[in-house]
Design an enzyme around this catalytic site. Sequence first.
Site, PDB file in Angstrom:
ATOM      1  N   GLU A  47       0.869  -1.181   0.000  1.00  0.00           N
ATOM      2  CA  GLU A  47       0.000   0.000   0.000  1.00  0.00           C
ATOM      3  C   GLU A  47       0.909   1.235   0.000  1.00  0.00           C
ATOM      4  O   GLU A  47       1.583   1.507   0.987  1.00  0.00           O
ATOM      5  CB  GLU A  47      -0.910  -0.046   1.238  1.00  0.00           C
ATOM      6  CG  GLU A  47      -1.808   1.141   1.379  1.00  0.00           C
ATOM      7  CD  GLU A  47      -2.517   1.482   0.091  1.00  0.00           C
ATOM      8  OE1 GLU A  47      -3.274   0.660  -0.427  1.00  0.00           O
ATOM      9  OE2 GLU A  47      -2.279   2.593  -0.435  1.00  0.00           O
ATOM     10  N   SER A  48       0.902   1.927  -1.133  1.00  0.00           N
ATOM     11  CA  SER A  48       1.875   3.012  -1.304  1.00  0.00           C
ATOM     12  C   SER A  48       1.702   4.119  -0.267  1.00  0.00           C
ATOM     13  O   SER A  48       2.693   4.713   0.188  1.00  0.00           O
ATOM     14  CB  SER A  48       1.777   3.593  -2.719  1.00  0.00           C
ATOM     15  OG  SER A  48       0.467   4.057  -2.974  1.00  0.00           O
ATOM     16  N   CYS A  78       4.336  -2.456  -8.383  1.00  0.00           N
ATOM     17  CA  CYS A  78       2.973  -2.075  -7.985  1.00  0.00           C
ATOM     18  C   CYS A  78       3.016  -0.845  -7.054  1.00  0.00           C
ATOM     19  O   CYS A  78       3.296   0.250  -7.521  1.00  0.00           O
ATOM     20  CB  CYS A  78       2.275  -3.287  -7.380  1.00  0.00           C
ATOM     21  SG  CYS A  78       0.501  -3.209  -7.598  1.00  0.00           S
ATOM     22  N   ARG A 137      -4.918  -4.848  -7.293  1.00  0.00           N
ATOM     23  CA  ARG A 137      -5.190  -3.416  -7.066  1.00  0.00           C
ATOM     24  C   ARG A 137      -4.080  -2.568  -7.714  1.00  0.00           C
ATOM     25  O   ARG A 137      -3.513  -1.669  -7.106  1.00  0.00           O
ATOM     26  CB  ARG A 137      -5.313  -3.099  -5.571  1.00  0.00           C
ATOM     27  CG  ARG A 137      -6.591  -3.634  -4.951  1.00  0.00           C
ATOM     28  CD  ARG A 137      -6.784  -3.148  -3.532  1.00  0.00           C
ATOM     29  NE  ARG A 137      -5.631  -3.457  -2.714  1.00  0.00           N
ATOM     30  CZ  ARG A 137      -4.882  -2.556  -2.095  1.00  0.00           C
ATOM     31  NH1 ARG A 137      -5.168  -1.284  -2.181  1.00  0.00           N
ATOM     32  NH2 ARG A 137      -3.845  -2.935  -1.388  1.00  0.00           N
ATOM     33  N   HIS A 172       2.908  -8.006  -9.838  1.00  0.00           N
ATOM     34  CA  HIS A 172       3.699  -8.603  -8.749  1.00  0.00           C
ATOM     35  C   HIS A 172       4.577  -9.724  -9.309  1.00  0.00           C
ATOM     36  O   HIS A 172       4.130 -10.877  -9.366  1.00  0.00           O
ATOM     37  CB  HIS A 172       2.760  -9.182  -7.681  1.00  0.00           C
ATOM     38  CG  HIS A 172       2.222  -8.168  -6.737  1.00  0.00           C
ATOM     39  ND1 HIS A 172       2.692  -8.017  -5.448  1.00  0.00           N
ATOM     40  CD2 HIS A 172       1.261  -7.239  -6.890  1.00  0.00           C
ATOM     41  CE1 HIS A 172       2.028  -7.039  -4.846  1.00  0.00           C
ATOM     42  NE2 HIS A 172       1.152  -6.548  -5.699  1.00  0.00           N
ATOM     43  N   GLU A 174       6.931 -11.283  -8.012  1.00  0.00           N
ATOM     44  CA  GLU A 174       7.388 -12.245  -6.992  1.00  0.00           C
ATOM     45  C   GLU A 174       6.363 -13.357  -6.753  1.00  0.00           C
ATOM     46  O   GLU A 174       6.637 -14.301  -6.024  1.00  0.00           O
ATOM     47  CB  GLU A 174       7.696 -11.504  -5.679  1.00  0.00           C
ATOM     48  CG  GLU A 174       6.495 -11.138  -4.811  1.00  0.00           C
ATOM     49  CD  GLU A 174       5.671  -9.956  -5.337  1.00  0.00           C
ATOM     50  OE1 GLU A 174       5.941  -9.467  -6.455  1.00  0.00           O
ATOM     51  OE2 GLU A 174       4.736  -9.543  -4.626  1.00  0.00           O
TER      52      GLU A 174
HETATM   53  N1  GLN Z   1      -3.215  -0.027  -4.656  1.00  0.00           N
HETATM   54  C1  GLN Z   1      -1.965  -0.119  -3.957  1.00  0.00           C
HETATM   55  C2  GLN Z   1      -1.410   1.256  -3.654  1.00  0.00           C
HETATM   56  O1  GLN Z   1      -2.041   2.200  -3.855  1.00  0.00           O
HETATM   57  C3  GLN Z   1      -0.948  -0.910  -4.738  1.00  0.00           C
HETATM   58  C4  GLN Z   1      -1.385  -2.351  -4.806  1.00  0.00           C
HETATM   59  C5  GLN Z   1      -0.250  -3.326  -4.807  1.00  0.00           C
HETATM   60  O2  GLN Z   1       0.884  -2.981  -4.568  1.00  0.00           O
HETATM   61  N2  GLN Z   1      -0.593  -4.543  -5.039  1.00  0.00           N
HETATM   62  O3  GLN Z   1      -0.327   1.361  -3.188  1.00  0.00           O
END
Ligand code: GLN
Length: 190
Positions: A47-48, A78, A137, A172, A174
């Site tokens: 989650e950034s 991501c 996501r 992803h 990994e």
């Molecule tokens: N939606 C996530 C974000 O805003 C990123 C999703 C992920 O890293 N799988 O950081």
Amino acid sequence: MKVGVLALQGAAELHLAALRSIGAAAVPVRRPDELADVDRLILPGGESTTISMMLDANGLTGPLAERLAGGMSTLGTCAGLLLLASEVTDGRDDQHCFGALDISARRNAYGPQTESFEADLPIAALGPSPMTAVFIRSPIVERVGPEVEVLARLDGHPVLCRQGRAWGCTFHPELSGDLRLHRLFCEETA
Ligand code: GLN
């Protein structure tokens, strides 16, 4: 060569395992002294916005910005790509965008977790067989600057790109057991 994986939140463990299985000396990075000790860094998915806040809380924001400005090889996956981007839309106003990749990316652009999917991606840089890419996501890259090389696209959108030593993917790598991207990132000397 020591490869760090930012391990504040998100999918760090599987990146560490992937790196170790290709023979890299992989270490988690949670503190400035650990960042100073690595040659390359993976910014994992997760989650950034949370990772961004935790960079501040752990005193890593300034040191990471310096290492990126100094040209450290970095792969953002991501959420990690969002951290490397120069612009994030649908994010928090205060989330960090380090600008190592001159791209604009829209957060959560495919919808919620339930809209996660896999796709077989042809990536010429990795050889003839496609890579199974897992999108959770994920962001969509809506703009790439002139210095950015796009290595793979899905439905016309860049999903793997690089600018100098900064690499970013919206999936992803990994999670699929395919280690070719980790290997290419570790071997790259440009
Ligand atoms: N939606 C996530 C974000 O805003 C990123 C999703 C992920 O890293 N799988 O950081």
